[in-house]
Design a protein around this motif. Structure first.
Motif, PDB file in Angstrom:
ATOM      1  N   GLY A 124     108.797  19.097 -89.319  1.00 26.64           N
ATOM      2  CA  GLY A 124     107.477  18.864 -89.879  1.00 26.64           C
ATOM      3  C   GLY A 124     106.872  17.583 -89.337  1.00 26.64           C
ATOM      4  O   GLY A 124     107.591  16.640 -88.999  1.00 26.64           O
ATOM      5  N   VAL A 125     105.548  17.540 -89.260  1.00 30.14           N
ATOM      6  CA  VAL A 125     104.846  16.381 -88.709  1.00 30.14           C
ATOM      7  C   VAL A 125     103.558  16.168 -89.510  1.00 30.14           C
ATOM      8  O   VAL A 125     102.879  17.128 -89.873  1.00 30.14           O
ATOM      9  N   GLN A 126     103.219  14.908 -89.744  1.00 34.00           N
ATOM     10  CA  GLN A 126     101.920  14.565 -90.314  1.00 34.00           C
ATOM     11  C   GLN A 126     100.919  14.359 -89.172  1.00 34.00           C
ATOM     12  O   GLN A 126     101.285  13.830 -88.117  1.00 34.00           O
ATOM     13  N   PRO A 127      99.666  14.754 -89.356  1.00 33.34           N
ATOM     14  CA  PRO A 127      98.676  14.613 -88.278  1.00 33.34           C
ATOM     15  C   PRO A 127      98.573  13.191 -87.733  1.00 33.34           C
ATOM     16  O   PRO A 127      98.456  13.000 -86.527  1.00 33.34           O
ATOM     17  N   SER A 128      98.639  12.197 -88.632  1.00 30.57           N
ATOM     18  CA  SER A 128      98.470  10.818 -88.183  1.00 30.57           C
ATOM     19  C   SER A 128      99.618  10.361 -87.297  1.00 30.57           C
ATOM     20  O   SER A 128      99.468   9.418 -86.522  1.00 30.57           O
TER      21      SER A 128
ATOM     22  N   ASP B 272      90.075   7.477 -85.197  1.00 31.01           N
ATOM     23  CA  ASP B 272      90.681   6.931 -86.416  1.00 31.01           C
ATOM     24  C   ASP B 272      90.773   5.410 -86.353  1.00 31.01           C
ATOM     25  O   ASP B 272      90.507   4.721 -87.350  1.00 31.01           O
ATOM     26  N   ARG B 273      91.161   4.891 -85.183  1.00 36.12           N
ATOM     27  CA  ARG B 273      91.299   3.436 -85.065  1.00 36.12           C
ATOM     28  C   ARG B 273      89.931   2.755 -85.117  1.00 36.12           C
ATOM     29  O   ARG B 273      89.792   1.667 -85.670  1.00 36.12           O
ATOM     30  N   ALA B 274      88.913   3.409 -84.539  1.00 29.97           N
ATOM     31  CA  ALA B 274      87.563   2.846 -84.618  1.00 29.97           C
ATOM     32  C   ALA B 274      87.095   2.790 -86.065  1.00 29.97           C
ATOM     33  O   ALA B 274      86.488   1.805 -86.506  1.00 29.97           O
ATOM     34  N   ARG B 275      87.376   3.847 -86.825  1.00 28.58           N
ATOM     35  CA  ARG B 275      86.993   3.849 -88.236  1.00 28.58           C
ATOM     36  C   ARG B 275      87.739   2.773 -89.017  1.00 28.58           C
ATOM     37  O   ARG B 275      87.197   2.155 -89.935  1.00 28.58           O
ATOM     38  N   LEU B 276      89.017   2.543 -88.634  1.00 25.59           N
ATOM     39  CA  LEU B 276      89.791   1.502 -89.306  1.00 25.59           C
ATOM     40  C   LEU B 276      89.177   0.126 -89.064  1.00 25.59           C
ATOM     41  O   LEU B 276      89.034  -0.681 -89.992  1.00 25.59           O
ATOM     42  N   ILE B 277      88.816  -0.156 -87.809  1.00 27.04           N
ATOM     43  CA  ILE B 277      88.164  -1.438 -87.500  1.00 27.04           C
ATOM     44  C   ILE B 277      86.850  -1.545 -88.269  1.00 27.04           C
ATOM     45  O   ILE B 277      86.516  -2.604 -88.819  1.00 27.04           O
ATOM     46  N   LEU B 278      86.120  -0.443 -88.330  1.00 26.95           N
ATOM     47  CA  LEU B 278      84.830  -0.443 -89.024  1.00 26.95           C
ATOM     48  C   LEU B 278      84.999  -0.714 -90.519  1.00 26.95           C
ATOM     49  O   LEU B 278      84.231  -1.475 -91.117  1.00 26.95           O
TER      50      LEU B 278
ATOM     51  N   ALA C  98      97.983  -1.723 -88.856  1.00 23.41           N
ATOM     52  CA  ALA C  98      98.779  -0.548 -88.500  1.00 23.41           C
ATOM     53  C   ALA C  98      97.998   0.354 -87.558  1.00 23.41           C
ATOM     54  O   ALA C  98      96.841   0.696 -87.812  1.00 23.41           O
ATOM     55  N   GLY C  99      98.647   0.747 -86.457  1.00 23.02           N
ATOM     56  CA  GLY C  99      98.008   1.615 -85.489  1.00 23.02           C
ATOM     57  C   GLY C  99      97.146   0.893 -84.479  1.00 23.02           C
ATOM     58  O   GLY C  99      96.557   1.531 -83.606  1.00 23.02           O
TER      59      GLY C  99
ATOM     60  N   SER D  80      98.180  -1.903 -82.483  1.00 23.11           N
ATOM     61  CA  SER D  80      99.017  -2.850 -81.750  1.00 23.11           C
ATOM     62  C   SER D  80      98.888  -2.671 -80.238  1.00 23.11           C
ATOM     63  O   SER D  80      99.283  -3.547 -79.473  1.00 23.11           O
ATOM     64  N   ASP D  81      98.340  -1.540 -79.825  1.00 27.43           N
ATOM     65  CA  ASP D  81      98.175  -1.232 -78.403  1.00 27.43           C
ATOM     66  C   ASP D  81      96.808  -1.725 -77.943  1.00 27.43           C
ATOM     67  O   ASP D  81      95.768  -1.286 -78.448  1.00 27.43           O
ATOM     68  N   ARG D  82      96.785  -2.611 -76.950  1.00 26.92           N
ATOM     69  CA  ARG D  82      95.518  -3.171 -76.487  1.00 26.92           C
ATOM     70  C   ARG D  82      94.608  -2.098 -75.884  1.00 26.92           C
ATOM     71  O   ARG D  82      93.392  -2.150 -76.033  1.00 26.92           O
ATOM     72  N   ASP D  83      95.194  -1.119 -75.197  1.00 26.26           N
ATOM     73  CA  ASP D  83      94.368  -0.054 -74.629  1.00 26.26           C
ATOM     74  C   ASP D  83      93.669   0.743 -75.725  1.00 26.26           C
ATOM     75  O   ASP D  83      92.503   1.126 -75.588  1.00 26.26           O
ATOM     76  N   VAL D  84      94.390   1.004 -76.812  1.00 18.20           N
ATOM     77  CA  VAL D  84      93.796   1.733 -77.940  1.00 18.20           C
ATOM     78  C   VAL D  84      92.687   0.905 -78.573  1.00 18.20           C
ATOM     79  O   VAL D  84      91.618   1.421 -78.915  1.00 18.20           O
ATOM     80  N   ILE D  85      92.916  -0.393 -78.727  1.00 18.52           N
ATOM     81  CA  ILE D  85      91.901  -1.279 -79.306  1.00 18.52           C
ATOM     82  C   ILE D  85      90.652  -1.290 -78.432  1.00 18.52           C
ATOM     83  O   ILE D  85      89.523  -1.177 -78.929  1.00 18.52           O
TER      84      ILE D  85
END
Length: 700
Positions: A461-465, A625-631, A652-653, A655-660
């Motif tokens: 099983g896996v969670q979407p996030s 999701d990460r953009a919404r978190l920053i927002l 959380a989520g 930590s990766d500079r490319d994602v940021i």
């Protein structure tokens, strides 16, 4: 105030309407406000005053159904509670994908609906000055066009609505009303002279993105990009297991996709390496029907209960194997004691032969004794949960038919595979996907272990996030060796839109038929891992598979498909023929794979393809999701910030500079912030970039 109005409430009568009519005015018309379900919320009534030597005028009054403190219920001339409902909520529901046109006033809204049938038209109650008292949330993620009246109040109304829709609507455009329009003109009026209907239509087509008072473009909402998936239908399963899978889903109120995929992975493990299929008539390409599956759902989506129920027959077989093994071990223990007695007697005989000088007889007697002390057999296994690759190799050698790896939370397993010190394990699993490979590992403690049959099925099983970052790693190339693409039986169904309490016994006949399938296939008298039985496709089945495989090969190699999805698609032929073989075996076939089994497998291919599309699209949702978190946490950052400042927050989520960087780029493109170039200073140093928040966010 009673909302919605009860169905047994009296109609709003003319007597009540006239009771509140201003002196000198007369009732003209009324507009009924409905909620999204079409239930009445209240009315807006218009009264007009004829000229009669005075300026013509109008008044509008709200009427709502109210309950007094003494319990009396009646219609009253009273406004809606704030936030007030929009006029046209029923239109929004009836046109879920249509753009929305916001106008000023109910009369204008009705006229606009007649003119622009491709739009859902709404307005707010109580005039242009009450826009801020309305509830604009039903326009979330909708494309909105605002049509102002041709006067200053209309322009202010449009600006106010555009301001209120910041961060709600997916896009906001405003119609530019030409200065040549008559003052106060709206869509309920006749087309002005020298203009025609095409001119009016051109105005809405030419509407421009809204700007708010600070000069920034209108904020665009950040929406999900997950594509739709095909729903599961019972006909995807053979008759013998269909009813019980649907029974599990109904009793647990879980998507049937979960139990269906788990059941097939369990059956694949039970068949294991005994039976294979050759997809081509002359080629020696053989496929072992092991399957790798994953069920994706939010927490509490009933993933684990579905796995437990669907794998019930596997656990029952394991229990029987363990009991039989324990009885054998117990019997072997008694035999060992008897052997001890015999050993003592045999040693005495050997000793006598030795003393008499007959060395050959003494040696023969002792050799026979040595052969009687064989090791005890290991307990048969079908399932493993958490084993090192070394231990798994030993278990596979003891159980050459194959094993089923079950992980309640699959991301933990996948995360381990990302570690540098686990790359040899990753290589093993990459090899184990085909089910017919061999693997040799050398360890100081364990020495050299050669695994003859690497046959492993997997379900978890896996969670979407938690799956999205893994997919993004595959897309970015950091872990794109095809591991995630091997999870061919991966399903990501939509959440159930409804729920009901179900408390009944399982369907006994369906459960019995379901369990019997597992028993029959485990007891299958066909083949052996060293000499597996091989089925071929019937002529009709062969033609269907050949046509399908040709189509997907041409599509995958066209260069129009993302590399990760291309890799996934190119692994689907193994899955299709594996499913076809399993369906044939479930239906009792033992000679060749029939057309019926192949058609069912190809239906699964279409179904699974839609879920694969959703899976690989989730790589971009990580950024959203990460953009919404920053927002959401923008107030924890300064008005002008850097990507480094976000990284230092250690959210959380993030930590990766490319994602940021990608998340901030998305925020810039949706006008939540803008980049500010910092040139090289007199002291030197490299140019830098900071980001400034849209001032509207500081007011929300």
């Amino acid at each position: 105030m009673v909302l919605p109005v009860p169905t047994d409430a009296p109609e709003l009568s003319m007597g009540i309407i006239n009771r509140f009519c201003p002196k000198g005015y007369a009732f003209t018309t009324q507009w009924r406000y409905l909620n999204a379900a079409g239930q009445i919320l209240g009315y807006i009534v218009r009264y007009d005053r004829p000229a009669n030597g005075l300026p013509a005028a109008k008044q509008v009054k709200p009427f709502t159904f109210c309950e007094s403190p003494n319990g009396k219920r009646e219609w009253q001339c009273k406004a809606f509670h704030e936030p007030r409902p929009l006029y046209g909520l029923d239109r929004l529901v009836a046109r879920p994908g249509a753009p929305v046109l916001v106008v000023e006033g109910e009369k204008t809204a009705d006229a606009a609906m007649m003119r622009f049938k491709g739009y859902a038209v709404v307005t707010s109650p109580s005039g242009s000055n009450a826009a801020r008292k309305a509830d604009w949330s039903p326009l979330k993620d909708r494309r909105v066009v605002i049509w102002p009246d041709a006067d200053e109040p209309g322009s202010k109304y449009a600006d106010t609505v555009a301001d209120l829709l910041q961060g709600i609507a997916a896009s906001i455009r405003v119609v530019a009303i030409p200065s040549t329009m008559p003052r106060g003109w709206d869509l309920a009026d006749n087309v002005p002279p020298r203009l025609n209907d095409d001119d009016i239509s051109h105005l809405i087509a030419a509407a421009r993105p809204a700007t708010i008072t600070n000069g920034w473009p209108a904020v665009t909402s950040i929406t999900s990009t997950l594509p739709p998936v095909e729903p599961f239908i019972p006909e995807l399963l053979p008759d013998a297991i269909r009813d019980y899978v649907m029974d599990i889903a109904d009793r647990q109120q879980s998507p049937p996709d979960f139990a269906a995929v788990v059941a097939l992975c369990g059956i694949a493990a039970v068949v294991g390496n005994l039976v294979r299929v050759r997809p081509k008539q002359n080629d020696d390409w053989e496929v072992v029907p092991n399957l790798w599956g994953a069920i994706i759902g939010r927490p509490s989506a009933m993933k684990s209960p579905a796995m437990q129920a669907a794998l019930g027959p596997v656990y029952a077989i394991i229990d029987d194997l363990r009991k039989k093994w324990e009885e054998e071990i117990k019997s072997a223990g008694i035999d060992d004691e008897l052997l001890n007695f015999n050993a003592k007697h045999t040693k005495k005989k050997a000793e006598k032969a030795f003393q008499s000088g007959d060395l050959n007889s003494a040696r023969a007697i002792l050799e026979g004794l040595a052969g009687a002390n064989d090791d005890k057999p290991p307990c048969p296994r079908i399932v493993v949960n958490d084993a090192t690759v070394e231990k798994l190799g030993e278990l596979l050698n003891e159980n050459p038919r194959g094993l089923l790896l079950i992980r309640d939370e699959l991301p933990g397993f996948l995360a381990n595979m990302e570690r540098e010190d686990r790359q040899s394990e990753r290589a093993f699993y990459l090899e184990a996907f085909n089910g017919d490979g061999r693997f040799t590992y050398d360890r100081i403690g364990r020495g050299t272990v050669h695994i003859e049959y690497c046959t492993v099925s997997i379900i978890g099983g896996v969670q979407p996030s938690r799956i999205a970052p893994i997919v993004r790693g595959a897309i970015a190339g950091t872990s794109n060796d095809g591991l995630i693409q091997r999870f061919q039986m991966l399903v990501w169904p939509d959440d159930k839109g409804s729920w009901q309490w179900v408390d009944r016994k399982p369907n006994a006949s369906a459960r019995l038929a379901y369990e019997q399938v597992f028993r029959d296939l485990y007891d299958l008298q066909m083949g052996h891992p060293e000499h597996p039985a091989v089925l071929r496709l019937s002529n009709e089945s062969q033609a269907l598979f050949q046509e399908w495989m040709t189509d997907i090969q041409l599509e995958a190699r066209s260069g129009t498909m993302p590399p990760t999805l291309e890799s996934h698609i190119l692994k689907m032929p193994k899955t299709v023929v594996s499913l076809a073989l399993l369906f044939e075996l479930i239906d009792g076939g033992r000679s060749e794979v029939s057309e019926r089994a192949m058609r069912m497998a190809l239906a699964w291919a279409d179904y699974l393809r839609s879920h694969a599309n959703r899976l690989y699209s989730s790589g971009s949702t990580v950024i959203e999701d990460r953009a919404r978190l920053i927002l959401e946490r923008c107030n924890q950052l300064p008005e002008e910030f850097t990507a480094r400042a976000v990284h230092q927050k250690d959210w959380a989520g993030l930590s990766d500079r490319d994602v940021i960087d990608a998340a901030i780029e998305l925020l810039v493109s949706t006008h939540h912030c803008r980049a500010v170039e910092k040139p090289t200073t007199a002291a030197g140093g490299r140019p830098s970039v900071t980001y400034r928040w849209n001032p509207i966010l500081r007011r929300i």
